[in-house]
Write a protein that holds these residues in place. Structure first.
Motif, PDB file in Angstrom:
ATOM      1  N   SER A  69       9.154  -1.818  -8.431  1.00 13.29           N
ATOM      2  CA  SER A  69       7.880  -1.132  -8.209  1.00 13.29           C
ATOM      3  C   SER A  69       7.828  -0.715  -6.745  1.00 13.29           C
ATOM      4  N   THR A  70       7.954   0.575  -6.519  1.00 10.88           N
ATOM      5  CA  THR A  70       8.010   1.065  -5.144  1.00 10.88           C
ATOM      6  C   THR A  70       6.626   1.284  -4.540  1.00 10.88           C
ATOM      7  N   THR A  71       5.592   1.261  -5.361  1.00  7.99           N
ATOM      8  CA  THR A  71       4.245   1.524  -4.840  1.00  7.99           C
ATOM      9  C   THR A  71       3.456   0.245  -4.566  1.00  7.99           C
ATOM     10  N   LEU A  72       3.978  -0.886  -5.007  1.00 11.64           N
ATOM     11  CA  LEU A  72       3.265  -2.155  -4.848  1.00 11.64           C
ATOM     12  C   LEU A  72       3.343  -2.634  -3.399  1.00 11.64           C
ATOM     13  N   LYS A  73       2.189  -2.913  -2.817  1.00 16.77           N
ATOM     14  CA  LYS A  73       2.168  -3.443  -1.446  1.00 16.77           C
ATOM     15  C   LYS A  73       2.724  -4.860  -1.453  1.00 16.77           C
ATOM     16  N   GLN A  74       3.420  -5.240  -0.377  1.00 16.63           N
ATOM     17  CA  GLN A  74       4.057  -6.555  -0.312  1.00 16.63           C
ATOM     18  C   GLN A  74       3.046  -7.687  -0.507  1.00 16.63           C
TER      19      GLN A  74
ATOM     20  N   ARG B 144       0.323  -7.694  -2.206  1.00 19.54           N
ATOM     21  CA  ARG B 144      -0.058  -7.741  -3.621  1.00 19.54           C
ATOM     22  C   ARG B 144       1.080  -8.327  -4.463  1.00 19.54           C
ATOM     23  N   ARG B 145       2.322  -7.961  -4.127  1.00 16.01           N
ATOM     24  CA  ARG B 145       3.496  -8.490  -4.837  1.00 16.01           C
ATOM     25  C   ARG B 145       3.505 -10.022  -4.750  1.00 16.01           C
TER      26      ARG B 145
END
Length: 144
Positions: free
Chosen positions: A85-90, A92-93
């Protein structure tokens, strides 16, 4: 009743021979088990999470009650590995990872933390060679 992933890994680890280990892996073969073994042993699968201990609160409810299971949660694993997932903020991950851990039994949470750091083989006697023989269809990535 289906075994939890950590219970399967313990059975495989306790097996004395490579043939027994392969037989058990095939007996308890699920998409979740294979996904976790690939994430652990495939060098091309790179965790996007910080290495080491995770600051989470283990779920202390008795096994079989009020837990999620890796058998269902494994579909979200892509969120935690490079390219998933390239749009997920770290931030949030990491939050999602902790939420997943807190929903699992302590044993399955341990599996997930070990997979994140590619250390399943340090806890259970399971090798990439045994996994490759049990599941010859697995295509291991060669890129770094």
């Amino acid at each position: 009743m289906n075994l939890l992933i950590n219970e399967v890994l313990q059975k495989v680890s306790n097996a004395k021979t490579k043939a027994e280990k392969k037989k058990l892996l095939l007996q308890y073969n699920t998409n979740a088990l294979r996904a976790l073994l690939i994430a652990n042993f495939d060098d091309s699968v790179v965790s996007e999470l910080p290495p080491g201990d995770v600051p989470y609160t283990p779920n202390d409810a008795p096994e079989g009650t009020e837990h999620s299971v890796l058998e269902k949660e494994y579909r979200k694993l892509y969120l935690f590995f490079r390219g998933g997932s390239t749009t997920l903020k770290q931030s949030r991950r990491e939050e999602l990872f902790i939420q997943m851990l807190e929903g699992l039994t302590a044993g399955e949470a341990e599996v997930l933390i070990l997979v994140k750091d590619k250390k399943l083989g340090k806890r259970w006697k399971i090798t990439k060679a045994v996994v490759s023989e049990a599941f010859p269809g697995i295509q291991w990535g060669n890129r770094s």
